[in-house]
Write a protein that holds these residues in place. Structure first.
Motif: not given
Length: 146
Positions: A40-51, A53-65
């Motif tokens: 029905d709707v969507s959202a950008n689920g790409a390139n979410y930043r999460m830190f 243990n002081l490490t920068d991660y980039h996540y993707y997917g519907t679990s972010l949207a």
């Protein structure tokens, strides 16, 4: 789900394959074209930043949207509560009747599972639904409702 919304959704022209099934995936794709469309709707689920243990991660997917949409609904509910109004509740009928309050995504696709997938097009499509949240417009829409 109440029968009111179930019957209303199933009768909505954007939920059902058109007569020549041209609104389904390539060669029939992996899609239940005899039933209700998704999403029905969507959202950008790409390139979410999460830190972590002081490490920068980039996540993707519907679990972010999905949490992004929940956050938008929560912010709207907070403003409605401050104005003495109730919760927005089941938003699908309101969104489909007011697609202007969404950012329509008209390019891109979702190839997968041995299929070329679906293309994003003007209006509802099986890739992005009605589109992504346009927060100022959604707030204006829902604040204007009782």
């Amino acid at each position: 789900m109440s029968s009111y919304f179930h019957e209303r959704d199933l009768g909505h022209p954007y939920y059902v394959a058109n007569a020549d099934t041209s609104n389904i995936g390539a060669n029939g794709g992996i899609y239940n074209w005899a039933g209700r469309g998704y999403p029905d709707v969507s959202a950008n689920g790409a390139n979410y930043r999460m830190f972590t243990n002081l490490t920068d991660y980039h996540y993707y997917g519907t679990s972010l949207a999905a949490p992004l949409w929940a956050s938008v609904a929560t912010l709207i509910n907070e403003d409605r509560a401050l104005a003495g109004k109730g919760l927005i509740g089941f938003v699908n009928p309101t969104l489909y009747e007011n697609a202007w309050a969404m950012k329509d995504i008209m390019n891109g696709s979702n190839p997968n599972c041995g299929s070329s997938g679906f293309a994003a097009v003007e209006g509802w499509d099986p890739v992005t639904g009605l589109g992504t949240p346009d927060c100022p417009k959604l707030l204006r829409l829902f604040m204007g409702l009782p």
